[in-house]
Scaffold this active site. Structure first.
Site, PDB file in Angstrom:
ATOM      1  N   HIS A 148      -9.626   6.103  18.225  1.00  0.00           N
ATOM      2  CA  HIS A 148      -9.856   4.856  18.341  1.00  0.00           C
ATOM      3  C   HIS A 148      -9.878   4.417  20.269  1.00  0.00           C
ATOM      4  O   HIS A 148     -10.187   3.082  20.511  1.00  0.00           O
ATOM      5  CB  HIS A 148      -8.240   4.770  19.042  1.00  0.00           C
ATOM      6  N   ASP A 154      -9.614  -2.658  12.650  1.00  0.00           N
ATOM      7  CA  ASP A 154      -9.571  -1.239  12.358  1.00  0.00           C
ATOM      8  C   ASP A 154      -8.789  -1.684  11.325  1.00  0.00           C
ATOM      9  O   ASP A 154      -7.718  -1.408  11.081  1.00  0.00           O
ATOM     10  CB  ASP A 154      -8.568  -1.198  13.856  1.00  0.00           C
ATOM     11  N   THR A 185      -9.005  -0.098   7.059  1.00  0.00           N
ATOM     12  CA  THR A 185      -8.754   0.933   6.217  1.00  0.00           C
ATOM     13  C   THR A 185      -9.805   1.569   5.818  1.00  0.00           C
ATOM     14  O   THR A 185     -10.820   0.201   5.260  1.00  0.00           O
ATOM     15  CB  THR A 185      -7.837   1.147   5.339  1.00  0.00           C
ATOM     16  N   ASP A 186     -10.229   2.353   4.993  1.00  0.00           N
ATOM     17  CA  ASP A 186     -11.153   2.250   4.036  1.00  0.00           C
ATOM     18  C   ASP A 186     -11.161   1.500   2.956  1.00  0.00           C
ATOM     19  O   ASP A 186      -9.831   0.615   2.459  1.00  0.00           O
ATOM     20  CB  ASP A 186     -11.110   3.869   3.175  1.00  0.00           C
ATOM     21  N   GLN A 240       0.710  -0.822   0.078  1.00  0.00           N
ATOM     22  CA  GLN A 240      -0.076   0.148  -0.287  1.00  0.00           C
ATOM     23  C   GLN A 240       0.784   1.327  -0.161  1.00  0.00           C
ATOM     24  O   GLN A 240       2.166   1.280   0.497  1.00  0.00           O
ATOM     25  CB  GLN A 240      -0.827   0.384   1.718  1.00  0.00           C
ATOM     26  N   ASP A 253      -1.034   0.625  12.902  1.00  0.00           N
ATOM     27  CA  ASP A 253      -0.868   2.201  13.650  1.00  0.00           C
ATOM     28  C   ASP A 253      -0.755   2.040  14.782  1.00  0.00           C
ATOM     29  O   ASP A 253       0.261   2.468  15.973  1.00  0.00           O
ATOM     30  CB  ASP A 253      -1.616   3.682  13.761  1.00  0.00           C
ATOM     31  N   ASP A 298      -2.813 -11.694   5.811  1.00  0.00           N
ATOM     32  CA  ASP A 298      -4.165 -11.239   5.603  1.00  0.00           C
ATOM     33  C   ASP A 298      -5.611 -11.655   6.705  1.00  0.00           C
ATOM     34  O   ASP A 298      -5.464 -12.497   7.215  1.00  0.00           O
ATOM     35  CB  ASP A 298      -4.618 -11.699   4.178  1.00  0.00           C
ATOM     36  N   GLY A 299      -5.743 -10.862   7.111  1.00  0.00           N
ATOM     37  CA  GLY A 299      -7.138 -10.693   8.251  1.00  0.00           C
ATOM     38  C   GLY A 299      -8.237 -12.065   8.572  1.00  0.00           C
ATOM     39  O   GLY A 299      -8.411 -12.529   8.346  1.00  0.00           O
TER      40      GLY A 299
END
Lengths: 271, 271
Positions: free
Chosen positions: A58, A150, A152-153, A28, A82, A132-133
């Site tokens: 958060h 959590d 990302t878009d 990414q 993060d 990969d989740g």
């Protein structure tokens, strides 16, 4: 002046950049900038966090599910590279936290340049898995008390995080499931998909929070369970919050309860 | 592509412009654009409203004070030239509404090109006065049940709307005083001024709402009175809301109560 931020369909949310701290483009595109509002993390052009406001996101993503469970000892985080979600989860003193992040570089860059994880990555209770989740959850034999997504878009890397199959797999391995469920202000289609694909949960509720760092500043979250009540009980929350002595800058038990009282137009969207 | 919106200190909130509908520059610079999110009104470069989201602001500015008063018959609006605040006030069927707007052109442009007032400017209960709100309130001999200040961001035209003298004058002519009190996300100094200059009110409370059309999407409001309770009583609100049968798209009595439960960092700022 240099500007950076998010450019979406018909809108731009930009911040003056004092310094580009980090940039890489592999799995990414990862960028970290310094702005008037603190450090800003972008992934694939989407704002992930801005330092001044990151706790609004958060704390609501973490403390709502963590206080909904009576005793969350084992926690699974999908995404959250993060480290801020991890940081908040650890405040509850769980026995074990597994964090599954697809992109190792996000963790490395955030650990080194963002430094908002507060040492969480090194905590001995924490297991970081670079994977990969989706496939992790599908094949997972362990059970968790709380599972937090959590993500990302949606982009090619994260789109399957919104599929019914993924949500079903999650429901099989956790008591409480919680995710950020995108913006009711400009992602109506995506929210409708989430509503549809999570309808199988026995108990399900959406809540919202003002998140000043995201476009249009309003964000929705989903909490769901096949076992436990997910709607807040104020007296229980108040007691737990007082007993656990967790330091927050945004979350309060009163705000937790209030977050489930949706504006009419959002309630309409979420049914 | 053409973009327009708000450029502040360190941030930009811009929208793709499909068409410039109106522009003039006399007392203030007035611009109306068509965007993906409906019509957008700018005054002196500050976003006043965007059609898709305007109810999130106007319903919270109006219905909170109007439902706090037991029977609001006479209402004074300072500012609000776009007519949306007036539109919401009229839903409560008051006997008389006085609206004092300093800039005649805002009203004319909004009536002709924005068309969100829903005919309110022509309502026989409404008296429009083109005058500086400060001097109107100072010299006003009439008493009102509710006074709502719907001002723009501070500029040379509107800065005195934040002075102690103005707030004192308001308190002398109304039971309930309510105003939009700016953004806790990026206008901390201005909010501190408002907190200080309204401290004389016997009863005072701040509430917040997600307002997606304003930068950072979170906005604060002040409600105050020397006579009446301003904190919400849920059972009373629910009964009044049911009896008055007011149509809303954002406001609910539950949201009214929730809006007073502030995030910790905002509560800190507002004390």
């Amino acid at each position: 002046m240099v500007w950076a931020g998010e450019i979406g369909d018909g809108y731009k949310m930009l911040f003056e950049v004092y310094e580009k701290i980090y940039e890489s483009k592999n799995l990414q595109k990862i960028e970290i900038f310094r702005t008037k509002f603190g450090k800003m993390l972008l992934i694939d052009g989407c704002i992930q966090l801005i330092e001044k406001f990151e706790k609004t996101y958060h704390e609501m993503l973490v403390h709502v599910p963590m206080f909904t469970h009576s005793n969350p000892r084992k926690v699974l985080i999908i995404g959250g590279g993060d480290g801020c979600t991890l940081r908040e989860v650890l405040k509850h003193n769980p026995e074990k936290v597994v964090m599954v992040e697809i992109d190792k570089e996000v963790i490395e860059a955030c650990k080194k340049y963002l430094k908002l994880d507060n040492g969480s990555f090194e905590n001995e209770k924490v297991e970081i898995i670079i994977k990969d989740g989706i496939s992790y959850v599908e094949n997972c034999k362990e059970k968790f008390d709380v599972l937090i997504v959590d993500g990302t878009d949606p982009n090619p890397t994260s789109m399957s995080l919104f599929s019914r199959e993924f949500f079903l797999s999650c429901s099989n391995i956790t008591d409480i499931f919680c995710m950020q469920s995108q913006s009711p202000a400009f992602q109506e289609k995506l929210i409708k998909t989430i509503v549809k694909n999570t309808s199988f949960f026995k108990n399900r509720a959406f809540y919202i929070s003002c998140i000043p760092m995201y476009p249009f500043g309003i964000w929705s979250f989903l909490i769901a369970s096949n076992k436990l009540e997910v709607r807040p009980n104020y007296n229980e929350l108040r007691t737990k919050f007082a007993n656990k002595r967790i330091e927050t800058e945004h979350y309060t038990p009163e705000l937790h309860v209030s977050a489930f009282n949706l504006p009419k137009w959002i309630a309409k969207l979420l049914t």
